[in-house]
Design an enzyme around this catalytic site. Structure first.
Site, PDB file in Angstrom:
ATOM      1  N   ARG A  97       0.824  -1.218   0.000  1.00 53.96           N
ATOM      2  CA  ARG A  97       0.000   0.000   0.000  1.00 53.96           C
ATOM      3  C   ARG A  97       0.858   1.268   0.000  1.00 53.96           C
ATOM      4  O   ARG A  97       0.502   2.262   0.628  1.00 53.96           O
ATOM      5  CB  ARG A  97      -0.982  -0.001   1.180  1.00 53.96           C
ATOM      6  CG  ARG A  97      -1.929  -1.179   1.190  1.00 53.96           C
ATOM      7  CD  ARG A  97      -2.843  -1.193  -0.036  1.00 53.96           C
ATOM      8  NE  ARG A  97      -3.628  -2.425  -0.088  1.00 53.96           N
ATOM      9  CZ  ARG A  97      -3.305  -3.485  -0.819  1.00 53.96           C
ATOM     10  NH1 ARG A  97      -2.209  -3.492  -1.553  1.00 53.96           N
ATOM     11  NH2 ARG A  97      -4.061  -4.557  -0.833  1.00 53.96           N
ATOM     12  N   SER A 109     -11.298  -1.121   2.795  1.00 55.05           N
ATOM     13  CA  SER A 109     -10.584  -1.511   4.014  1.00 55.05           C
ATOM     14  C   SER A 109     -10.067  -0.256   4.711  1.00 55.05           C
ATOM     15  O   SER A 109      -9.321   0.521   4.120  1.00 55.05           O
ATOM     16  CB  SER A 109      -9.420  -2.441   3.678  1.00 55.05           C
ATOM     17  OG  SER A 109      -9.892  -3.647   3.115  1.00 55.05           O
ATOM     18  N   GLU A 135      -5.419   2.872   6.364  1.00 52.46           N
ATOM     19  CA  GLU A 135      -5.202   2.806   4.929  1.00 52.46           C
ATOM     20  C   GLU A 135      -5.822   4.029   4.258  1.00 52.46           C
ATOM     21  O   GLU A 135      -5.476   4.384   3.140  1.00 52.46           O
ATOM     22  CB  GLU A 135      -5.819   1.524   4.368  1.00 52.46           C
ATOM     23  CG  GLU A 135      -5.451   1.242   2.932  1.00 52.46           C
ATOM     24  CD  GLU A 135      -5.803  -0.167   2.500  1.00 52.46           C
ATOM     25  OE1 GLU A 135      -6.548  -0.303   1.517  1.00 52.46           O
ATOM     26  OE2 GLU A 135      -5.338  -1.121   3.150  1.00 52.46           O
TER      27      GLU A 135
END
Length: 309
Positions: free
Chosen positions: A174, A224, A294
């Protein structure tokens, strides 16, 4: 707002609006207004805008589908550059597919399949754009975009368009080089392979069905909410901490998938941020693991929400 900026944008026929509610452009469906909301249609317009804003010391942010972003209720000081449907061309040449930053990942996958190219099926249900996907090295079901990227064309802080090879992109979980610089992803070239398109379309359908069954897609969310900690899963830790269904205001830890914080209706960004913080503290107290967001947090007052450990 610096008064000459709208005049200069008009002189270049660049589309813009003022005081635009960001709840209309984020998948959380929350967030206050951006002072200036700009919709460039070409790389030249993006370059002009960034140079204009930089010279005027006018803050700006780049947004795609708004699917991994939470804007504070006080809104965004400065400008938002939306790289959206007017910046979404996709072309194919041989086994390569090149997509502008505003192209939806779902459109990228379907264009590839139409050209007989496979491999990106895992990304067909990710609700983001190519630019955002490159920025955070989006992934699902054991795959990441970085596996298929061979070059990214980006605008650097000096206004130069640079071609970056995979070795320059510093992909991680990520993250990419773009998470640590102010460079802007303009377009990306993917290297794919000819494959069994019928089987690939079946895989795509199965993965999308799996998403619908396991994720709360009927509610606004940012996907998420937290990154996967090493050796574990955020959703599992949140569930084990007894937080499924936990609610603050209109924000809720999804009862369907604990890794998602959803807007049950009428949530404010403050509700969502308060719930994120509560989840972090509770999971840490019960497991000793600190969950890293995130979701990217933008806007006035963002600094007051300390979500790092």
């Amino acid at each position: 707002m610096i008064q000459h900026i709208p005049h200069l944008l008009e002189s270049k026929n660049i589309c813009f609006q003022t005081n635009v509610p960001m709840r209309r452009f984020t998948t959380f469906a929350t967030g206050g207004p951006a002072d200036l909301f700009v919709l460039p249609k070409s790389e030249e317009e993006v370059s002009f805008c960034t140079a204009l804003f930089s010279d005027a010391h006018f803050p700006f942010h780049v947004l795609g589908n708004g699917s991994n972003t939470l804007v504070t209720d006080a809104g965004i000081e400065g400008a938002v550059l939306l790289l959206g449907k007017d910046f979404s061309n996709i072309s194919t040449e041989g086994t390569c597919v090149t997509a502008q930053a505003g192209a939806k990942l779902s459109a990228l996958v379907n264009t590839a399949l139409s050209a007989g190219l496979t491999g990106l099926e895992f990304a067909g249900g990710i609700p983001g754009t190519v630019g955002g996907g490159v920025y955070m090295n989006a992934g699902a079901y054991g795959h990441n975009l970085s596996e298929f990227i061979c070059a990214v064309y980006a605008l650097d802080e000096k206004g130069n368009i640079r071609e970056l090879g995979k070795q320059d992109l510093h992909f991680g979980y990520r993250e990419s080089i773009f998470t640590t610089t102010r460079d802007i992803v303009l377009r990306c070239r993917f290297s794919l392979k000819k494959g069994d398109v019928s089987a690939a379309r079946q895989t795509l359908g199965e993965l999308n069905a799996r998403r619908r069954e396991s994720q709360p897609l009927e509610y606004p969310s940012a996907g998420s909410t937290f990154k996967r900690p090493p050796g574990n899963y955020a959703g599992t830790l949140i569930d084990q901490s007894g937080l499924k269904g936990c609610t603050i205001g209109g924000a809720q830890v999804s009862e369907k998938h604990a890794g998602f914080i959803i807007n049950r209706g009428g949530a404010t960004s403050r509700d969502i941020l308060a719930l994120m913080r509560h989840v972090q503290k509770t999971v840490y107290r019960k497991s000793g693991i600190w969950l890293e967001p995130e979701v990217r947090i933008l806007g006035r007052g963002a600094e007051e929400f300390t979500l790092t450990h």
